[in-house]
Structures are given as structure tokens and as C-alpha cells.
Scaffold this active site. Structure first.
Site, PDB file in Angstrom:
ATOM      1  N   ASP A   1       4.357  -3.280   5.606  1.00  0.00           N
ATOM      2  CA  ASP A   1       3.092  -3.938   5.921  1.00  0.00           C
ATOM      3  C   ASP A   1       3.055  -4.201   7.434  1.00  0.00           C
ATOM      4  OD1 ASP A   1       0.703  -5.530   5.724  1.00  0.00           O
ATOM      5  OD2 ASP A   1       1.245  -6.049   3.678  1.00  0.00           O
TER       6      ASP A   1
ATOM      7  N   ASP B   1      -5.967  -0.339   5.577  1.00  0.00           N
ATOM      8  CA  ASP B   1      -6.343  -1.630   5.027  1.00  0.00           C
ATOM      9  C   ASP B   1      -7.454  -2.242   5.895  1.00  0.00           C
ATOM     10  OD1 ASP B   1      -6.271  -3.941   3.512  1.00  0.00           O
ATOM     11  OD2 ASP B   1      -4.392  -4.691   4.368  1.00  0.00           O
TER      12      ASP B   1
ATOM     13  N   GLU C   1     -13.254  -2.743   5.508  1.00  0.00           N
ATOM     14  CA  GLU C   1     -14.612  -2.973   5.009  1.00  0.00           C
ATOM     15  C   GLU C   1     -15.690  -2.872   6.114  1.00  0.00           C
ATOM     16  OE1 GLU C   1     -11.635  -3.938   2.423  1.00  0.00           O
ATOM     17  OE2 GLU C   1     -11.934  -5.043   4.280  1.00  0.00           O
TER      18      GLU C   1
ATOM     19  N   ARG D   1      -8.362   0.682   1.127  1.00  0.00           N
ATOM     20  CA  ARG D   1      -8.905  -0.470   0.402  1.00  0.00           C
ATOM     21  C   ARG D   1     -10.405  -0.326   0.177  1.00  0.00           C
ATOM     22  NH1 ARG D   1      -7.640  -6.598   2.246  1.00  0.00           N
ATOM     23  NH2 ARG D   1      -9.380  -6.277   3.690  1.00  0.00           N
TER      24      ARG D   1
ATOM     25  N   ASP E   1      -5.884  -7.360  -3.067  1.00  0.00           N
ATOM     26  CA  ASP E   1      -4.941  -8.482  -3.007  1.00  0.00           C
ATOM     27  C   ASP E   1      -5.018  -9.338  -4.272  1.00  0.00           C
ATOM     28  OD1 ASP E   1      -4.217  -7.557  -0.546  1.00  0.00           O
ATOM     29  OD2 ASP E   1      -5.467  -8.952   0.566  1.00  0.00           O
TER      30      ASP E   1
ATOM     31  N   HIS F   1       4.026  -4.395  -4.879  1.00  0.00           N
ATOM     32  CA  HIS F   1       3.763  -4.954  -3.545  1.00  0.00           C
ATOM     33  C   HIS F   1       3.664  -6.471  -3.638  1.00  0.00           C
ATOM     34  CE1 HIS F   1       2.416  -5.458   0.491  1.00  0.00           C
ATOM     35  NE2 HIS F   1       1.135  -5.604   0.217  1.00  0.00           N
TER      36      HIS F   1
END
Length: 926
Positions: free
Chosen positions: A396, A510, A513, A592, A608, A666
Site C-alpha cells: 500500500d 486507488d 473517483e 477502485r 474499503d 488486505h
């Protein structure tokens, strides 16, 4: 003004359009009945009695104020289409009637629910009229005219209607401004060259008010009837409603909830948003597509090709309303008639998913908070020490220097290049995270990604033409504009620089958006219709800029208002392209944020989630929904991302997660470790065993992905796709299939040692033992101790499996075991796709093997339909045949007698075959 109606093909106000062409335009325009009224006095009597009861209820205290007009009382509650959908507004009679709508108060709904709208359209509300309709080579073109303004600004008076009969099972209907160009989604869609000759649908139009009526020819089922409410087409408010033929509707992502949507006044918002998956919120991706099951088992799908902020309102009529605040109304309707075919037809428009590398189907391990490359390495070594399968290790954002993309923490992650080298030496792979927010605060000349992006003008800009600055993990950031082709080149160059130090194998994108820790920008957002539109759909935060950038931000292709929902797709496209150029192999990207067609470039994880039992359950509807959306490489964070897992939860979740198409465990920072090595010997063994089961099934899973890539088959599949005539399967979302033949029934609750699951009609075999279960189509209780996951093989199938190793590289060199599950007629069929597991376009270039397995009359046949050198490197070692009714006296392999074993549970096993996969053979039992 004419009423909204239920159309029949004989009404003079409707134009019937068949596959042979449009009928001549009728000249008479008769008075139309209210749309919900059918023919016959019985219907009228029922309606009148209903109204009488309703009025009495209102008089007794339900409705306050003057009696509503009779035309309003005629509309049943379930059929009231919302005329005042604005949130955070108390709708009064005055507000409602200012729009020309009916106002009737009803009891308030339960907390968080919308309930029956108080303000709804009367039957005679003004809409568009169809002024003209002319034939074209592919269908027809029409002109729609509105004579009375609607209540949103910049109403568009004249619209162009385009209808194309694209295939016998696909209809394309597009409505746009007749005079001025409007933004349209920059998605490559197929262009047909000739009109469909024998469509399985018939199309009618209502003239005034304009409406579309689409029917399935074979059954007469009305799939669309848009006359139920007015069409509204303003610059920033587009709305069209339809009746639905049933309440069994799926899709419309991305949301958390059951697989089957509730039609109880349920509004689903599509606007990409960074938020932990929560019921009723708009989540990371936008997928304006639904699948609907019709009575009798037929299915159809509807896709609205529109990327603006949108909401879809479902109501119990059953009915549906599309509301979007930009673009055009560009609909594709897919007629199936089988649900599998609907999804294939959808993907013929948006594109089939990419073929993943084989290693992508292995087990992936990650956490935020390893703290260092050495700690990461320790986890990898522990997995090897216990011989637990693992194909990929991830990191990450903690590997970065100050959370900045394309940097490495030289203190804590100094040994990362050595770790990656070690992974490669052991046939394993490395995946790292990247975010689209680029740190903007480093001294000039010290951080090339920002300096060069600024120099080339590759970031989202404010309305003033300066880079829009938000805040993400590294602090203040600019946002890469992936709608600009030059940004793709810059992205590639950044990745090339980093790859020279850390030769990664895949990328995890990630926060795309895009996520922003401040609403809009450091300066907020400017006034105007992009950031404060006349209508804002029901987005979390009540603003388009909530936890993202300003809708007014400028991008190369258009304004962010139009492109927001495409951000993840455009980044995935750039990332997959860069990986191909850097590695020369199939790219592996997990994103994502997603949008239709993204399966061509990436997979998806469900975000998440939390370490809770309900989150484990919700992962199954998530999995199945993305199967509908053409993104088969999907999974949830196994054992949960946030919060602290328990040993029991993690064991059960590892069992379920071993059957996610994309399987990754994860974990967040500051929580205890949840990789398999962190638990007791019993739990660790259970996790190892189920991963070995997954690895044994890799040939079967890989073949399913080939079929997804080739023709749009689903991988993780709802039960009703295989049993559409069985209504009992339509609501199931606690089980799923791999392909057509492997049923997965996980335990989803604590403290139990059994699970109840639905077993469709037919014979099913226990995957592990071969013992049979005969079902009439019923719920069955199955033993499920903590170490056991129930798997059943469907009769009539052949599953190619393999002796599992600890990596896909080791596994693919091991002998194959073919599991044959005989049908009641003693037949079976299966197939196997085999290639080198990583090269680009192996099928397209012919560098693959394809083998078909068939059983009939006690003879198993393996037929090689296409061969490559890869198939010579693997052998078929064992054949296990489930459901052999009588003990054989002998077994013949290519005519030569062969030793065998036969068990009381009717399982015949022939071992030590030693046949190359590249060679066909037959095996007979007598």
C-alpha cells in the site's frame, strides 16, 4: 393535452413499427385513456372501488387540505411518478402545483426511505409530441417537439429521435437536441452496417404525448412503456420513465445491498465517490445498466450510455425513472432472451474483458502498515515456510516517500528491489499502489512527476486555467487529466523511471473517483451551473464536489461535470497501456473506480470494507453485480479491510474468498495481522487447504476467463443464469456458481457447523468425494465444520483440475486431473483453454491449445481442436468419473486395458494415465 396511456397496436394515436419497417403515419389522433387502464368493465370496477376506499381513508385523516382533482385521485399510489424529486426540500402543495403537478400527502415512510411521492405527474402533464418519423437504412429518425415549457431552465424545444435496429436482439434508441451538439460519452461502440432482418422485438410509438412501447414478440411482454410519465429534456435535467414487466431487477452499480434490488421507492445514485461501502450510498463506480427477469424466465437488459451524475428511481408499479443532469439519452436494449445472452450482448457493445495473466488468478496478499520492505518480506517467507499458496505480494502507500507517487521510502523500503527480485526468483509477482493525486508542494526541480506534468499542462485546471489543487495522502495535490492522450505518455514515462528501480508486475490504482480530502479544491468551487446545477441527484454529501474535485474543473476532453464518472476508466486505460509497453506481457490492473467497458483494462476490488460478517455476505452481491457489468476479475478484501477480524470470521472469509475470481487478503494499518500465517495451526491449515483447492481448479477458472474474454460469459455466476425457469433462484445471493458447473455454498454467519443452501433440480456431486445429491430444487442443510467449504459439481460437466502447487508457475507444470460428473443420461461435457499464461493476444495469434471433453455411452473422449507447444509440457494424470452406476469389469485406454478403482459412492478413478494434453484419447469402461 393527451393523457398517458397503455398502448395497443390498434389505437390511432400510436404508430406501430415492425421489423419490416414503419407503418404509415396515422392521421387521426384520438383521445387516449389513462395509461394504466386496460379494457373491460372489471378493471374499471376495481379502480373505482380502490379509489372509494382511498378517498374514505383520506377523509378519515390521511390527507390534509382541499380534495385533489379527480385526475389526481385516479393515479394509484404505486404508479405515482415523482414530480418534485429534490432532496432537502419539504414539498408543499404550493411548490408542487407551481409545477403543474398533483399533490396528495401520504403517511411518512420509515427512516431513510423515500416513500410514495406527495407531488406527482397528472395524466395530462405536458410532454413532447412526435411530429415526424422517417425511415433510414438502419431504422428511423424522428422529430420531437415540446409546446409547453417544463419547469427546469433551458428546456430544449426540439429533439431528434434516432432508432437503429442493430441486431435481432439489440435495439438502439437515442434522443438528443435536434439543433445543437451535446456532450456524448467518448466510448467506442460498434457501428452496424445493415438493419436487423428478424428482430425478436416489436416497437410502437405514441405520438402525443410521445412514448416508446417495446415488446418481446414471442410472449407479447411489454419491456418498455415510456408513456407512464412525461419526457423532460432540459440542458441539465433529462428524465424518462418506464413501466417494468416484473420486480426482478439487478445491476445499476455501484451500490451495497442485496443482488436483487428493492422496488419499494428505492433511488440509486450513480456518481463515483470515495466512501466505505455503505447501504444506500453512491459508491466508487457508475454502471447505468440493468438486467430484468421476466415472467417465464426470459430476460432483457437496458444500458443508458451516459456518464453524468445520475439517479435511477425504482417504484413498486413496477416502474423506473432515469434522471441525469447532462449528455443525451442514449439507450441500448438487449433482448437475450436468456440472462447469459443479455450480458454477452451488453459486452458486444462495451467490449469484452481482457484475458488476465494466469498469476492474477492466484492468491494475493497485502496490507497497509507492513511498515517496511523487510516486514513485507517476512510475511512472504512465512507463507513459503508453511507452504501456503501465494502468487503476488502487494504494498500500500507506505512504500512511498511522503506518500508521493513514483517514489520510494529510502529508509524503510530500501530492500524493496531485493524483495521483488526474490519474488521473481520464486515465480511470484509484485504489485504496488498508485494514486492519481500528484504532490504539488515539493521544491521546484525536486519532484519530476509534478514539474513535468505542470510543464506539459497535464493536470485538471480550475475555471481560471490554473491547476486545481486539492488534498490527498501527500498533502496538497494536482490531479492528472487522463482524458488527455499526452497524460498517458507522461504516466508511462513515470512508470518507466520507477520500474528501472523496482520491476513491478502489476498496478493497483486507488483513489480514482477522484478522491479529494477537501470538497472541490483549496479555494472551494466557483459559482455556476456546473458546481451548483439546477438539480443535484441524491449524491452523498448533497454536492457534486463532496470529497472530490469541482465539477467545473477543466479537462482536455470536456468539463469534469461530464467526465467525473469516467476518471477511473481513463486512468485504467492509461495504466494498462503503460504496463504493456513496459513489460510486453498481459497487464494486471486493479481499479477502485469503474465505468462500462473497464473490463477491457482492469479488474476491480469492492473497496474499503469492514471485518464484519455482514460485509462478507455483501461481497457476494458485489461479485455478481460486477459479473453483469463485464468486469469478471473482481473480489472483496478477504477478512475485511478496516476493523479487527476474528479467527472464525477470517477462516470463513478465506474459504469464500478462495472463490472470488480475484482473491486478495488486505488489511488496514494499526490492526493485527490477518494473513494465514497469523492464526492458529487449525485455522492456518483450513486456509491453506482451501487455497490449494482454488489452485487445483485454476485450469477450470482460467478457461472460464477465456470464455469471458472471447464471448462475454460470466465467471462468478448467479444461480438463475443457469436455471432461469426456476423462480426460487431469482433472489439467491448467498451462493454462486463458477461457470455453469461448480456451486459454492459458503458459511456467512458465526458459530455454526452447518449451512443451508439451495440446490437446483438435478444431480449434484460433492467436489471432494464424488458422492451424489439428488435435488428436486430445494433448500438443503449441509455439514460445514470450520475447516470445510461446500462445493458441488453439476451433473453433465467435466472440470479440468490440476495437482496444486504453491504458485501458479509450479501448479501449471503438474499433472491434470479431469473430474467427470455424469448426468442422469450418463453424458458429460467440458473444455480447457491452455496457453503460456502471460503473453499478449495468444488466442488472437493462435498460440494456444483448446481441448474438448465429451462422455457418451461409457466412453470418455478428449479431442484437441487447436494445439500449441505449451500443451506438450503438461500431462493428464488422472480421470475421476462421478456417478458410474455399475462397477466396471474393465477400463480401456485407447483400446488398451488399464487398472482402475471403483468406490461404493459410484466413483471410478483411473490414475497414471501420463497422456500429453496435446494428444487426443478415449477411455471406455465396460
Amino acid at each position: 393535452m393527451k393523457s398517458y396511456q397503455k398502448l395497443t397496436t390498434t389505437q390511432p394515436a400510436a404508430c406501430r413499427v415492425e421489423e419490416e419497417g414503419a407503418a404509415p403515419l396515422p392521421t387521426g389522433r384520438g383521445k387516449l385513456a389513462p395509461w394504466w387502464v386496460g379494457s373491460g368493465l372489471l378493471v374499471v370496477a376495481v379502480l373505482l372501488s380502490t379509489i372509494t376506499v382511498w378517498v374514505l381513508r383520506q377523509v378519515s385523516g390521511g390527507w390534509l387540505g382541499a380534495t385533489p382533482p379527480p385526475k389526481c385521485l385516479l393515479v394509484p399510489e404505486s404508479h405515482r411518478f415523482d414530480c418534485y424529486p429534490e432532496r432537502r426540500v419539504v414539498v408543499t402543495q404550493e411548490l408542487c402545483e407551481s409545477r403543474g403537478c398533483c399533490f396528495i400527502q401520504t403517511p411518512p415512510p420509515a427512516e431513510g426511505k423515500r416513500g410514495v411521492p406527495w407531488c406527482f405527474y397528472p395524466p395530462d402533464f405536458p410532454s413532447y409530441a412526435l411530429e415526424s418519423l422517417n425511415q433510414t437504412a438502419l431504422g428511423m429518425v424522428g422529430l420531437l417537439v415540446r409546446r409547453e415549457k417544463a419547469y427546469y431552465p433551458r428546456d430544449i424545444e426540439k429533439l431528434r429521435l434516432d432508432v437503429e435496429f442493430e441486431t435481432d436482439t439489440r435495439l438502439h434508441i437515442k434522443i438528443t437536441d435536434a439543433a445543437n451538439p451535446r456532450y456524448e460519452v467518448p466510448l467506442d461502440v460498434p457501428r452496424v452496417m445493415k438493419r436487423a432482418e428478424n428482430p425478436i422485438y416489436s416497437l410502437n410509438f405514441s405520438w402525443d404525448p410521445f412514448g416508446v412501447l417495446l415488446q418481446r414478440k414471442a410472449t407479447g411482454t411489454v419491456l418498455l412503456n415510456t408513456t407512464v410519465a412525461p419526457l423532460i429534456f432540459a440542458d441539465q435535467f433529462l428524465q424518462i420513465s418506464t413501466s417494468l414487466p416484473s420486480k426482478f431487477l439487478y445491476g445499476l452499480g455501484e451500490h451495497r445491498g442485496s443482488f436483487l434490488h428493492s422496488l419499494d421507492w428505492n433511488t440509486l445514485t450513480l456518481w463515483a465517490r470515495d466512501v466505505s461501502p455503505t447501504e444506500s450510498f453512491n459508491l466508487y463506480g457508475a454502471h447505468p445498466f440493468y438486467l430484468l427477469m421476466e415472467e417465464g424466465g426470459d430476460a432483457h437488459g437496458v444500458f443508458l450510455l451516459n456518464s453524468n451524475a445520475m439517479e435511477v428511481a425504482l417504484q413498486p408499479a413496477p416502474g423506473l425513472t432515469w434522471r441525469t443532469i447532462g449528455g443525451v439519452l442514449d439507450f441500448y436494449i438487449f433482448l437475450g432472451p436468456d440472462p447469459n445472452m443479455v450480458i454477452q450482448q451488453y459486452q458486444q457493445v462495451i467490449g469484452f474483458p481482457a484475458m488476465p495473466p494466469l498469476w492474477a488468478l492466484g492468491f494475493h496478499l497485502c496490507r497497509w502498515g507492513y511498515g517496511s520492505s523487510n516486514e513485507t518480506w517476512q510475511t512472504v517467507r512465512a507463507m513459503r515456510n508453511y507452504q501456503i499458496p501465494q502468487d503476488a505480494q502487494w504494498n500500500d502507500i507506505d512504500y512511498m516517500d511522503g506518500y508521493r507517487d513514483f517514489t520510494l521510502d529510502s529508509q524503510k523500503f530500501a530492500s524493496l528491489p531485493s524483495l521483488v527480485q526474490d519474488l521473481h526468483k520464486h515465480g511470484q509477482h509484485y504489485v504496488m499502489i498508485l494514486d492519481p493525486g500528484i504532490s504539488s508542494t515539493s521544491p521546484h526541480g525536486s519532484y519530476w512527476p509534478f514539474d513535468e506534468g505542470l510543464r506539459r499542462g497535464l493536470f485538471l485546471n480550475t475555471t481560471q486555467g490554473q491547476p486545481l489543487i486539492g488534498q490527498v495522502w501527500p498533502g496538497f495535490t494536482a490531479f492528472a487529466d487522463f482524458s488527455n492522450p499526452d497524460t498517458h505518455q507522461w504516466w508511462l514515462e513515470n512508470l518507466q523511471h520507477f520500474y528501472a528501480h523496482v520491476p513491478f508486475d502489476g498496478l493497483w490504482i486507488d483513489m480514482n473517483e477522484p478522491s479529494n480530502f477537501m470538497d472541490g479544491s483549496e479555494d472551494g468551487c466557483p459559482p455556476g451551473d456546473f458546481d451548483s446545477p439546477p438539480y443535484t441527484p441524491a449524491v452523498l454529501g448533497d454536492s457534486l464536489s463532496a470529497k472530490t474535485v469541482c465539477a467545473s474543473a477543466k479537462q482536455k476532453a470536456s468539463v469534469h461535470y461530464n467526465l467525473h464518472n469516467l476518471y477511473g476508466l481513463m486512468e485504467a486505460k492509461a495504466t494498462a497501456s503503460a504496463l504493456i509497453q513496459i513489460r510486453g506481457k498481459r497487464p494486471f490492473v486493479i481499479s477502485r473506480s469503474t465505468f462500462p467497458s473497464q473490463g477491457r483494462y482492469s479488474g476491480h476490488w469492492l473497496g474499503d470494507n469492514r471485518s464484519q460478517w455482514k460485509d462478507m455476505y455483501y461481497s457476494i452481491p458485489g461479485l455478481l453485480s460486477f459479473s453483469l457489468f463485464g468486469i469478471p476479475l473482481v473480489g472483496a478484501d478477504i477478512c475485511g479491510f478496516s476493523g479487527s477480524t476474528s479467527e472464525e470470521l477470517c477462516t470463513r472469509w478465506m474459504q469464500l474468498g478462495a472463490f472470488y475470481p480475484f482473491a486478495r487478503n488486505h488489511n488496514t494499518q494499526n490492526e493485527k495481522a490477518q494473513d494465514p500465517t497469523a492464526f492458529s495451526p487449525a485455522a492456518r491449515t483450513a486456509m491453506k487447504d482451501v487455497l490449494l483447492t482454488r489452485y487445483s481448479l485454476l485450469p477450470f477458472l482460467y478457461t472460464l476467463f477465456h470464455r469471458a474474454h472471447l464471448q462475454g460469459d460470466t465467471v462468478a455466476r448467479p444461480l438463475f443464469f443457469e436455471f432461469p425457469w426456476d423462480v426460487a433462484t431469482w433472489e439467491l445471493d448467498r451462493q454462486f456458481l463458477w461457470g455453469r458447473s461448480l456451486l459454492v455454498t459458503p458459511v456467512l454467519e458465526p458459530g455454526v457447523d452447518s449451512v443451508t443452501g439451495y440446490v437446483p433440480q438435478g444431480t449434484w456431486y460433492d467436489f471432494y468425494t464424488g458422492s451424489s445429491v439428488n435435488s428436486s430444487g430445494e433448500m438443503l442443510k449441509m455439514s460445514a465444520p470450520l475447516e470445510h467449504l461446500n462445493l458441488h459439481v453439476r451433473e453433465g460437466s467435466v472440470l479440468p483440475t490440476q495437482k496444486p502447487g504453491t504458485t501458479t508457475e509450479v501448479t501449471r507444470g503438474n499433472p491434470l486431473r479431469l473430474i467427470v460428473a455424469l448426468s442422469s443420461h450418463a453424458t458429460a461435457w467440458g473444455d480447457l483453454f491452455w496457453d503460456d499464461g502471460e503473453s499478449l493476444d495468444t488466442f488472437e495469434r493462435g498460440n494456444y491449445s483448446y481441448v474438448v471433453f465429451n462422455v457418451t455411452q461409457n466412453i470418455f473422449t478428449s479431442t484437441v481442436l487447436h494445439a500449441s507447444t505449451e500443451a506438450t509440457k503438461v500431462t493428464i494424470g488422472t480421470l475421476s468419473i462421478f456417478g458410474v452406476q455399475n462397477p466396471p469389469s474393465k477400463v480401456l485406454l485407447n483400446g488398451q486395458e488399464k487398472p482402475f478403482s471403483y468406490l461404493d459412492n459410484q466413483v471410478l478413478t483411473v490414475s497414471d494415465l501420463g497422456i500429453s494434453l496435446s494428444q487426443g484419447f478415449s477411455l471406455q469402461w465396460l
